[in-house]
Scaffold this motif. Structure first.
Motif, PDB file in Angstrom:
ATOM      1  N   ALA A 192       0.813  -1.219   0.000  1.00  0.00           N
ATOM      2  CA  ALA A 192       0.000   0.000   0.000  1.00  0.00           C
ATOM      3  C   ALA A 192       0.846   1.269   0.000  1.00  0.00           C
ATOM      4  CB  ALA A 192      -0.940  -0.012   1.201  1.00  0.00           C
ATOM      5  N   ALA A 193       1.874   1.318   0.831  1.00  0.00           N
ATOM      6  CA  ALA A 193       2.663   2.542   0.980  1.00  0.00           C
ATOM      7  C   ALA A 193       3.314   2.962  -0.340  1.00  0.00           C
ATOM      8  CB  ALA A 193       3.726   2.355   2.054  1.00  0.00           C
ATOM      9  N   ALA A 194       3.860   1.999  -1.077  1.00  0.00           N
ATOM     10  CA  ALA A 194       4.529   2.317  -2.343  1.00  0.00           C
ATOM     11  C   ALA A 194       3.529   2.818  -3.380  1.00  0.00           C
ATOM     12  CB  ALA A 194       5.275   1.091  -2.865  1.00  0.00           C
ATOM     13  N   LEU A 195       2.329   2.257  -3.375  1.00  0.00           N
ATOM     14  CA  LEU A 195       1.294   2.724  -4.299  1.00  0.00           C
ATOM     15  C   LEU A 195       0.838   4.136  -3.948  1.00  0.00           C
ATOM     16  CD1 LEU A 195      -0.794  -0.563  -4.578  1.00  0.00           C
ATOM     17  CD2 LEU A 195       0.333   0.594  -6.481  1.00  0.00           C
ATOM     18  N   GLN A 196       0.663   4.390  -2.671  1.00  0.00           N
ATOM     19  CA  GLN A 196       0.262   5.728  -2.227  1.00  0.00           C
ATOM     20  C   GLN A 196       1.326   6.759  -2.571  1.00  0.00           C
ATOM     21  OE1 GLN A 196      -0.428   4.802   1.896  1.00  0.00           O
ATOM     22  NE2 GLN A 196      -2.659   4.757   1.647  1.00  0.00           N
ATOM     23  N   LEU A 197       2.571   6.355  -2.481  1.00  0.00           N
ATOM     24  CA  LEU A 197       3.688   7.274  -2.712  1.00  0.00           C
ATOM     25  C   LEU A 197       3.673   7.850  -4.121  1.00  0.00           C
ATOM     26  CD1 LEU A 197       6.163   8.379  -1.175  1.00  0.00           C
ATOM     27  CD2 LEU A 197       7.499   6.538  -2.203  1.00  0.00           C
ATOM     28  N   VAL A 198       3.180   7.070  -5.089  1.00  0.00           N
ATOM     29  CA  VAL A 198       3.160   7.562  -6.475  1.00  0.00           C
ATOM     30  C   VAL A 198       1.817   8.196  -6.844  1.00  0.00           C
ATOM     31  CG1 VAL A 198       4.947   5.982  -7.254  1.00  0.00           C
ATOM     32  CG2 VAL A 198       2.542   5.283  -7.398  1.00  0.00           C
ATOM     33  N   GLY A 199       0.891   8.255  -5.877  1.00  0.00           N
ATOM     34  CA  GLY A 199      -0.350   8.981  -6.115  1.00  0.00           C
ATOM     35  C   GLY A 199      -1.591   8.157  -6.328  1.00  0.00           C
ATOM     36  N   ALA A 200      -1.535   6.868  -6.012  1.00  0.00           N
ATOM     37  CA  ALA A 200      -2.707   6.014  -6.179  1.00  0.00           C
ATOM     38  C   ALA A 200      -3.596   6.049  -4.936  1.00  0.00           C
ATOM     39  CB  ALA A 200      -2.288   4.574  -6.458  1.00  0.00           C
ATOM     40  N   GLU A 201      -4.897   5.913  -5.151  1.00  0.00           N
ATOM     41  CA  GLU A 201      -5.830   5.661  -4.053  1.00  0.00           C
ATOM     42  C   GLU A 201      -5.814   4.153  -3.823  1.00  0.00           C
ATOM     43  OE1 GLU A 201      -9.700   7.231  -5.102  1.00  0.00           O
ATOM     44  OE2 GLU A 201      -8.739   8.723  -6.385  1.00  0.00           O
ATOM     45  N   VAL A 202      -5.581   3.726  -2.598  1.00  0.00           N
ATOM     46  CA  VAL A 202      -5.291   2.313  -2.353  1.00  0.00           C
ATOM     47  C   VAL A 202      -6.462   1.597  -1.689  1.00  0.00           C
ATOM     48  CG1 VAL A 202      -3.733   0.674  -1.218  1.00  0.00           C
ATOM     49  CG2 VAL A 202      -2.828   2.791  -2.220  1.00  0.00           C
ATOM     50  N   VAL A 203      -6.761   0.409  -2.205  1.00  0.00           N
ATOM     51  CA  VAL A 203      -7.731  -0.500  -1.601  1.00  0.00           C
ATOM     52  C   VAL A 203      -7.073  -1.869  -1.512  1.00  0.00           C
ATOM     53  CG1 VAL A 203      -9.763   0.748  -2.456  1.00  0.00           C
ATOM     54  CG2 VAL A 203      -8.738  -1.067  -3.851  1.00  0.00           C
ATOM     55  N   ASP A 204      -7.599  -2.717  -0.626  1.00  0.00           N
ATOM     56  CA  ASP A 204      -7.045  -4.071  -0.566  1.00  0.00           C
ATOM     57  C   ASP A 204      -7.870  -5.069  -1.371  1.00  0.00           C
ATOM     58  OD1 ASP A 204      -9.281  -4.345   1.031  1.00  0.00           O
ATOM     59  OD2 ASP A 204      -8.164  -4.733   2.881  1.00  0.00           O
ATOM     60  N   ARG A 205      -8.999  -4.588  -1.910  1.00  0.00           N
ATOM     61  CA  ARG A 205      -9.844  -5.413  -2.758  1.00  0.00           C
ATOM     62  C   ARG A 205     -10.653  -4.481  -3.664  1.00  0.00           C
ATOM     63  NH1 ARG A 205     -11.961 -10.421  -3.292  1.00  0.00           N
ATOM     64  NH2 ARG A 205     -14.114 -10.587  -4.003  1.00  0.00           N
ATOM     65  N   LEU A 206     -10.786  -4.877  -4.922  1.00  0.00           N
ATOM     66  CA  LEU A 206     -11.531  -4.048  -5.869  1.00  0.00           C
ATOM     67  C   LEU A 206     -13.020  -4.139  -5.614  1.00  0.00           C
ATOM     68  CD1 LEU A 206      -9.593  -4.874  -9.166  1.00  0.00           C
ATOM     69  CD2 LEU A 206      -9.370  -2.854  -7.708  1.00  0.00           C
ATOM     70  N   ASP A 207     -13.673  -2.993  -5.744  1.00  0.00           N
ATOM     71  CA  ASP A 207     -15.109  -2.923  -5.542  1.00  0.00           C
ATOM     72  C   ASP A 207     -15.675  -1.893  -6.522  1.00  0.00           C
ATOM     73  OD1 ASP A 207     -17.504  -1.375  -4.039  1.00  0.00           O
ATOM     74  OD2 ASP A 207     -17.457  -3.474  -3.399  1.00  0.00           O
ATOM     75  N   PRO A 208     -16.797  -2.172  -7.183  1.00  0.00           N
ATOM     76  CA  PRO A 208     -17.336  -1.219  -8.153  1.00  0.00           C
ATOM     77  C   PRO A 208     -17.537   0.180  -7.569  1.00  0.00           C
ATOM     78  CG  PRO A 208     -18.455  -3.320  -8.385  1.00  0.00           C
ATOM     79  CD  PRO A 208     -17.562  -3.438  -7.172  1.00  0.00           C
ATOM     80  N   ALA A 209     -17.951   0.262  -6.304  1.00  0.00           N
ATOM     81  CA  ALA A 209     -18.207   1.568  -5.699  1.00  0.00           C
ATOM     82  C   ALA A 209     -16.950   2.432  -5.650  1.00  0.00           C
ATOM     83  CB  ALA A 209     -18.775   1.385  -4.296  1.00  0.00           C
ATOM     84  N   ALA A 210     -15.799   1.817  -5.463  1.00  0.00           N
ATOM     85  CA  ALA A 210     -14.551   2.573  -5.394  1.00  0.00           C
ATOM     86  C   ALA A 210     -14.205   3.236  -6.710  1.00  0.00           C
ATOM     87  CB  ALA A 210     -13.414   1.654  -4.943  1.00  0.00           C
ATOM     88  N   LEU A 211     -14.767   2.706  -7.798  1.00  0.00           N
ATOM     89  CA  LEU A 211     -14.526   3.285  -9.118  1.00  0.00           C
ATOM     90  C   LEU A 211     -15.665   4.204  -9.551  1.00  0.00           C
ATOM     91  CD1 LEU A 211     -12.888   0.415  -9.139  1.00  0.00           C
ATOM     92  CD2 LEU A 211     -12.680   0.932 -11.571  1.00  0.00           C
ATOM     93  N   GLY A 212     -16.644   4.372  -8.693  1.00  0.00           N
ATOM     94  CA  GLY A 212     -17.776   5.213  -9.052  1.00  0.00           C
ATOM     95  C   GLY A 212     -18.796   4.530  -9.923  1.00  0.00           C
ATOM     96  N   LEU A 213     -18.861   3.190  -9.831  1.00  0.00           N
ATOM     97  CA  LEU A 213     -19.788   2.418 -10.660  1.00  0.00           C
ATOM     98  C   LEU A 213     -21.038   2.035  -9.868  1.00  0.00           C
ATOM     99  CD1 LEU A 213     -17.091   0.101 -12.247  1.00  0.00           C
ATOM    100  CD2 LEU A 213     -18.294   1.970 -13.396  1.00  0.00           C
TER     101      LEU A 213
END
Length: 213
Positions: A192-213
């Motif tokens: 998570a930390a490395a992904l956040q460092l480059v500007g990503a919003e981090v989740v531990d599992r994909l969910d349609p709501a997180a993408l605005g679907l």
């Protein structure tokens, strides 16, 4: 949350659990060549694609030229895939939500076209993505934004209206550079930390709501 204009998925590590197969394939080829690199060195190249990985491993010992090495690696990968390539259920759920909502989808991968096509075919996903871009089809691979910009062009959607789904800092940096909102899925502890460092919003599992679907 506004519906995205498009969703662009990375392939390896996002749609399918192919990284263990990739490492296994590289190690099989390296062992055959008597190369000194081990699993740790190969794993450090996750997300880079074939040419940058070969370049990094060449620093540890000589390797054949790409045109000789690539067929051997692809054959080893296909052999490993036969032992079951896992498709992530959460990615399938997001893909289905995009299809229901009419949101166009694409794949933007660091992998060369041959490998990308093999992976999608074995995973049964070839028909689900009208647009896909391989790392050998653009001038610069990830972390350059080229694959994501190309995917947006083929979708006919402004990059700033796209959501990219990534699992590696290298890929996330590419999508950020393309101007996309980036959702980083941290499937393993410590990512998570490395992904956040480059500007990503981090989740531990994909969910349609997180993408605005």
């Amino acid at each position: 949350m506004t519906l995205p204009g498009g969703v662009v998925f990375d392939c390896d590590g996002v749609l399918v659990d192919s990284e263990p197969h990739s490492v296994a394939a590289w190690l099989a080829v390296l062992r055959h060549l008597g190369h000194p690199a081990g699993a740790a060195q190969v794993e450090r190249c996750t997300g880079l694609g074939f040419i940058p990985t070969r370049r990094a491993l060449t620093d540890l010992g000589p390797l054949p030229p790409p045109e000789e090495l690539w067929p051997a690696l692809l054959a080893a990968l296909e052999e490993s895939f036969r032992h079951r390539l896992v498709v992530f259920d959460d990615a399938l759920g997001v893909l289905a939500a995009c299809e229901r909502s009419g949101v166009p989808v694409a794949v933007a991968s660091a992998s060369p076209r041959e490998r990308l096509d093999l992976t999608l075919a074995v995973a049964g996903l070839s028909g689900r993505f009208p647009v896909s871009v391989g790392g050998d089809e653009v001038p610069e691979g990830k972390p350059a934004p080229d694959v994501y910009l190309r995917a947006a062009t083929l979708l006919a959607v402004d990059p700033e209206r796209c959501v990219a789904v990534e699992d590696s800092p290298t890929g996330a940096a590419a999508a950020v550079a393309a101007g996309m909102r980036v959702l980083g899925v941290a499937r393993r502890p410590g990512e998570a930390a490395a992904l956040q460092l480059v500007g990503a919003e981090v989740v531990d599992r994909l969910d349609p709501a997180a993408l605005g679907l």
